[in-house]
Design a protein around this motif. Sequence first.
Motif, mmCIF file in Angstrom:
data_model
loop_
_atom_site.group_PDB
_atom_site.id
_atom_site.type_symbol
_atom_site.label_atom_id
_atom_site.label_comp_id
_atom_site.label_asym_id
_atom_site.label_seq_id
_atom_site.Cartn_x
_atom_site.Cartn_y
_atom_site.Cartn_z
ATOM 1 N N ILE A 45 0.859 -1.178 0.000
ATOM 2 C CA ILE A 45 0.000 0.000 0.000
ATOM 3 C C ILE A 45 0.896 1.229 0.000
ATOM 4 N N GLY A 46 0.766 2.046 -1.038
ATOM 5 C CA GLY A 46 1.640 3.202 -1.087
ATOM 6 C C GLY A 46 1.279 4.180 -2.172
ATOM 7 N N GLY A 132 6.441 -3.778 6.797
ATOM 8 C CA GLY A 132 7.691 -3.577 6.082
ATOM 9 C C GLY A 132 7.543 -2.384 5.149
ATOM 10 N N ARG A 133 8.558 -2.155 4.369
ATOM 11 C CA ARG A 133 8.546 -1.042 3.425
ATOM 12 C C ARG A 133 8.995 -1.540 2.050
ATOM 13 N N HIS A 146 8.672 6.615 -9.697
ATOM 14 C CA HIS A 146 9.076 5.977 -8.443
ATOM 15 C C HIS A 146 7.847 5.411 -7.749
ATOM 16 N N LEU A 147 8.066 4.463 -6.848
ATOM 17 C CA LEU A 147 6.998 3.907 -6.035
ATOM 18 C C LEU A 147 7.540 3.622 -4.643
ATOM 19 N N PHE A 148 6.661 3.720 -3.654
ATOM 20 C CA PHE A 148 7.089 3.520 -2.271
ATOM 21 C C PHE A 148 5.866 3.297 -1.394
ATOM 22 N N GLY A 149 6.056 2.611 -0.284
ATOM 23 C CA GLY A 149 4.947 2.397 0.632
ATOM 24 C C GLY A 149 5.256 1.339 1.673
ATOM 25 N N LYS A 150 4.185 0.828 2.281
ATOM 26 C CA LYS A 150 4.270 -0.174 3.341
ATOM 27 C C LYS A 150 3.839 -1.534 2.822
#
Length: 178
Positions: A45-46, A132-133, A146-150
């Motif tokens: 999820i991010g 986690g990340r 870019h992509l990022f999240g939990k």
Amino acid sequence: MTHHVFRLSLAILALGLIVSGPAVADEATTRETRLAKYLSGTQFIGKFTVDGKDGSPKTEAYTIKSCEKLPAADLYRFTARIKYGNVDQELPMDLKILWSGNTPVITLDSLWIPGMGTFDARVLIQPGPQAGRYAGTWQHGDHGGHLFGKIVALPEHSADNSAETSPEPASDGSNGAN
């Protein structure tokens, strides 16, 4: 005399490789199995960005129903639900996961996803007991970002994805410096 020392050194090195070979292989297999278990029953999820587009990052969610290590080196089968634009589908994907030290990196090279097109990506995974990340880059034709999240365990899997299943080795209390 020098030749004898050299041959002895080679023999010791070879013996060390023979003795440590199975242990290293077992450690890699265990790490791979723990990673597959950790990723099964999770949701990424991010947010993601699009290069050249101003504004806030857009929300994304990928549900990993299951992940299993395949016999081929570095290959894992993800059964994932992907929501992207008007597409909402669940499908199996065989993805390469490479390791940078103790860090797994999901690697897509020209992966065709039905209804969506061809993608390239590098997604670094940082496991964690609660959440986690993930972070990385993606490319889809002329568009990328870019992509990022939990990484969050789905409710029915939250007991299974504890710190015990983290692919990282247990901390020995040291700071990692050699």
